[in-house]
Each structure stands twice: as C-alpha cells, then as structure tokens.
Design an enzyme around this catalytic site. Structure first.
Site, mmCIF file in Angstrom:
data_model
loop_
_atom_site.group_PDB
_atom_site.id
_atom_site.type_symbol
_atom_site.label_atom_id
_atom_site.label_comp_id
_atom_site.label_asym_id
_atom_site.label_seq_id
_atom_site.Cartn_x
_atom_site.Cartn_y
_atom_site.Cartn_z
ATOM 1 N N THR A 15 0.815 -1.208 0.000
ATOM 2 C CA THR A 15 0.000 0.000 0.000
ATOM 3 C C THR A 15 0.855 1.268 0.000
ATOM 4 O O THR A 15 2.034 1.239 0.363
ATOM 5 C CB THR A 15 -0.945 0.033 1.222
ATOM 6 N N ASP A 16 0.216 2.373 -0.396
ATOM 7 C CA ASP A 16 0.890 3.661 -0.362
ATOM 8 C C ASP A 16 0.533 4.395 0.931
ATOM 9 O O ASP A 16 -0.106 3.825 1.812
ATOM 10 C CB ASP A 16 0.536 4.485 -1.604
ATOM 11 N N LYS A 17 0.899 5.647 1.034
ATOM 12 C CA LYS A 17 0.648 6.420 2.262
ATOM 13 C C LYS A 17 -0.830 6.599 2.550
ATOM 14 O O LYS A 17 -1.211 6.901 3.673
ATOM 15 C CB LYS A 17 1.326 7.778 2.163
ATOM 16 N N MET A 18 -1.668 6.426 1.533
ATOM 17 C CA MET A 18 -3.111 6.564 1.734
ATOM 18 C C MET A 18 -3.769 5.241 2.113
ATOM 19 O O MET A 18 -4.977 5.161 2.253
ATOM 20 C CB MET A 18 -3.748 7.122 0.458
ATOM 21 N N VAL A 20 -3.878 2.602 0.222
ATOM 22 C CA VAL A 20 -4.423 2.002 -0.999
ATOM 23 C C VAL A 20 -3.312 1.199 -1.673
ATOM 24 O O VAL A 20 -2.149 1.629 -1.703
ATOM 25 C CB VAL A 20 -4.946 3.104 -1.947
#
Length: 139
Positions: A15-18, A20
C-alpha cells in the site's frame, strides 16, 4: 472458458501512504495469477527457463476501477484471451471480497531463446503445452 482463481491477501507493504494498494502491485498480482494458471494447466515457467527459453511481457494493459486497501483479500481471475503458436494474451480480473471488480487487464507474451529477440513457436518446443492452450482458449 477456462478461468483460474488465485486468492491474494493484501500485504501492508503493497500500500501507499493513503493505505491504498499501489498501482504497480496489480502487475505483480497478474503474474501470480498467470503462473497459477500455467501451473493448473500442468506446466511451469521453470522447466521452460531450464531449457533456455523465456517468456517476456510485450504489452500490459490495466484498467483500475476501485481501490483495494489493506487488509483486504482479492481473487485474481486469469484466462487466455487470445492464443497463437507465437503469442499468448492473458486476461485478468481482480475481484474484491464484496464481488466487485477492482481492476481488469491483459498481458501479451511471446517465447524467445535467452539472448535472442526472435519469438519461437510454442508448438515446436512444447507440443503438449500448445495443444493444451489450444484446448483452453477454445473453451
């Protein structure tokens, strides 16, 4: 149509920082689905590579429809979209736990001898694999 399904548990690292799933990880999931498809068809990439052949990706298409987040699980459905002696196009659907489609895509592959860029015919090197793919692509 012959379709395989492979469950993948989303890892936090995907996942990324969001929170997602990062878009490039869908390509990894396509590879997981494709190698699972090949295995369930009775073959594997390793035996091909042991004989000096590789199957590079020539083209990738992905359509993102919904986000996937950690700690969801997804199912990657894989099937043969098009097949010829020289080229295979696999198709994919990434299905969320609620049954909705998160992404769809296709990858195009050929088989070449290591160190060459000229495709070789699957029917000449692997007649059993060719026959099985003809059968699976016609279903």
């Amino acid at each position: 149509m012959y379709i395989t399904e492979k469950k993948i548990d989303v890892r936090y690292a995907e996942t990324d920082k969001m929170g997602v799933v990062y878009h490039a990880n869908y390509l990894v999931w396509f590879e997981v689905g494709r190698t699972d498809f090949i295995k369930k068809a009775g073959f594997n990439y390793q035996s091909m590579e042991d004989e000096g052949l590789i199957s590079p990706v020539l083209d990738v298409q992905v359509k993102y429809k919904q986000s996937v987040t950690y700690p969801e699980s997804v199912i990657v459905k894989t099937w043969i979209d098009q097949y010829s002696k020289l080229k295979t196009i696999y198709a994919y659907e990434v299905i969320k736990e609620d049954g909705s489609i998160a992404a769809t895509g296709k990858t195009t592959h050929v088989i070449i001898k290591k160190g060459s860029e000229k495709p070789v015919r699957l029917d000449r090197y692997y007649p059993e694999w060719h026959a099985k793919y003809l059968e699976l692509s016609e279903k």
